[in-house]
Design an enzyme around this catalytic site. Sequence first.
Site, PDB file in Angstrom:
ATOM      1  N   HIS A   1      35.291  34.088  44.484  1.00  0.00           N
ATOM      2  CA  HIS A   1      35.197  35.539  44.596  1.00  0.00           C
ATOM      3  C   HIS A   1      34.913  35.995  46.031  1.00  0.00           C
ATOM      4  O   HIS A   1      35.066  37.178  46.357  1.00  0.00           O
ATOM      5  CB  HIS A   1      34.167  36.104  43.625  1.00  0.00           C
ATOM      6  CG  HIS A   1      32.734  35.790  43.975  1.00  0.00           C
ATOM      7  ND1 HIS A   1      32.048  34.720  43.446  1.00  0.00           N
ATOM      8  CD2 HIS A   1      31.853  36.431  44.800  1.00  0.00           C
ATOM      9  CE1 HIS A   1      30.799  34.708  43.909  1.00  0.00           C
ATOM     10  NE2 HIS A   1      30.662  35.734  44.734  1.00  0.00           N
TER      11      HIS A   1
ATOM     12  N   ASP B   1      35.194  29.245  39.930  1.00  0.00           N
ATOM     13  CA  ASP B   1      34.710  30.089  41.018  1.00  0.00           C
ATOM     14  C   ASP B   1      34.459  29.277  42.289  1.00  0.00           C
ATOM     15  O   ASP B   1      33.446  29.438  42.967  1.00  0.00           O
ATOM     16  CB  ASP B   1      33.445  30.831  40.603  1.00  0.00           C
ATOM     17  CG  ASP B   1      33.113  31.989  41.544  1.00  0.00           C
ATOM     18  OD1 ASP B   1      34.052  32.495  42.205  1.00  0.00           O
ATOM     19  OD2 ASP B   1      31.916  32.365  41.645  1.00  0.00           O
TER      20      ASP B   1
ATOM     21  N   SER C   1      26.403  34.044  48.162  1.00  0.00           N
ATOM     22  CA  SER C   1      27.461  33.393  47.381  1.00  0.00           C
ATOM     23  C   SER C   1      28.220  32.394  48.223  1.00  0.00           C
ATOM     24  O   SER C   1      28.656  32.692  49.346  1.00  0.00           O
ATOM     25  CB  SER C   1      28.432  34.449  46.846  1.00  0.00           C
ATOM     26  OG  SER C   1      27.788  35.285  45.923  1.00  0.00           O
TER      27      SER C   1
END
Length: 586
Positions: free
Chosen positions: A311, A344, A426
């Site tokens: 992402h 992911d 992230s």
Amino acid sequence: MTDEQRNEAAAREGEGRAPSDQQPDHLEQGPGEAPADVTDHTPERARPDFLPAGASGPGPSGSAGPGSAGPGPGSGGYDDGPPSPGWGDLGAAGLGTPGAGAPDFAAPGSAPEGVREHRDTDTGSGTGSWGNPSGDTSAFPNIAPMTGPTPYPGREPGPAQGQGYDSGRYGGRPQPPPPTRAFGMGPGWAPPPPPPGPPGGPPGGGPAPGRRTPGVAALAAIAVVIALVAGAAGSIGTYLVTRGGSDGTDPDYSLGASPTGRVERAPESVAGVASRVLPSVVSIEISGGAEGGTSGSGFLVKGGYVVTNNHVAAPASQGATITLQFSNRKTTSGRIVGRDPGSDLAVLKPDQTFGLAEVALGDSDSMVVGDEVIAIGSPLGLSGTVTLGIVSSLNRPVVAGGESGVMDTSYINAIQTDAAINPGNSGGPLVNGKGEVIGVNSAIATLGRSPTSGQGGSIGLGFAIPMNHARRVIEDLVTTGTAKTSRIGISIDTSYQGQGVRIASQADRGQLPVEKGGPADKAGLRPGDVITELDGSPVQNAEELMVQIRSKAPGEKITVKFQRGGKEQSTTVTVAAGAVPSPQPS
């Protein structure tokens, strides 16, 4: 004796009571005075009054004998004159020496009633002596000769006291009371003196009369007062010494020099781990493109590749620019090597790495709840941020993404941690106490979304992709550009609300509930079967089933427990790999 005392004596005589039955204070008499009553006595024995030292007394033959102090029998009775000088010098008359004769008394020719006559003062005239008991005692039948010192009242005479004393001569009545103001009569007459006290103090060493020694409570109170006064004085002194000017400034004020010397940190400490991992962590900026810009973190692995989240890198697939900044503040451009929306994960290739070290990879399966972990990244663009926490849980099913066209839904069998993970973390590493990466930070749980960033901050619920799963995906992405998705070949009945996961009963949009020849078909699973456990772990819903299957590598075997027609059965399924990544099992 006063008239009142005479009346009291007469009353007692009439009642048969001795004067000693009353308090002895009224029996005191001056020198030379006769006792108030010689005919009414108790067995108590007291010494008689003595004559003045200058008077002469009769001896056994009618003349003054040795040590006598009164008139002889021919003197005509009592001496009515005043007491002569030398009253207290009894020792000179031989009355206080051992072996001396009995004390002299008044002549026996006097009337017995004269015994009761005495003066109320010490200086008046009157009958001041007793008769000599060694002479004619017809006038005093109750008086016996006395040859030794007389004991104190109430004491019986011993062998050394009053030899020759016959208590029967008194008829059981007390002898005359002792004279007042008498001096010592020789050795053994008075009790021994008390031991000498300290200089200036009372005899015997005791406290002076009228003085009281302070008690423990008084001493404690005095000590408390002294301590309070000393503390207050010290505080005032400190204030006077240290006070500065009226505005609080002090020209001479100084905190001293800073400590010198290098402080060594242990390699396994948080500081030691951070110093080894930080050079391998990068900050990622994605700018431009249809989806706008994003930011995140990543870390260097073998071959100069940078691992991050899908992402974070996904907008670059729409034409956005990737910029990577390393720990030395140097930046470079990069490109996407491959990405896997289902896990992911994404792999980037920077144009250069500036010679920075690659991070070490660890074993995520060795972690247990409670192990200490460290999260490193660039939250909110703050590069090189280090936070500390523990492993809060393992195998936590997490479904993330699926909110935009470029972000597919991710199924993560995650490591849960309370280390602070915020937007911008992230793709950064989650490392163990050895500085080895055991997870890739991917998602957080929030209570709400920020009105500016659209995402909330950390509440202590962060999730990382286990490194053992990420390792397999990274290898696939580097070698082929795509990652194989683990699958067992079934479709799920999403309308089922019971315990476990039920396989669909009929085809949906041309897709069969159980793929013919697929892993589930080979294991004997049929449409309508309810899967309750995978490898002994209960399955609550479809998300948990997909997360657990995606976490397995192709070729791994899974023990599946299921129910069919109300009967529980089990079988073993071999995980297969899908050719194309898909958010749904196929």
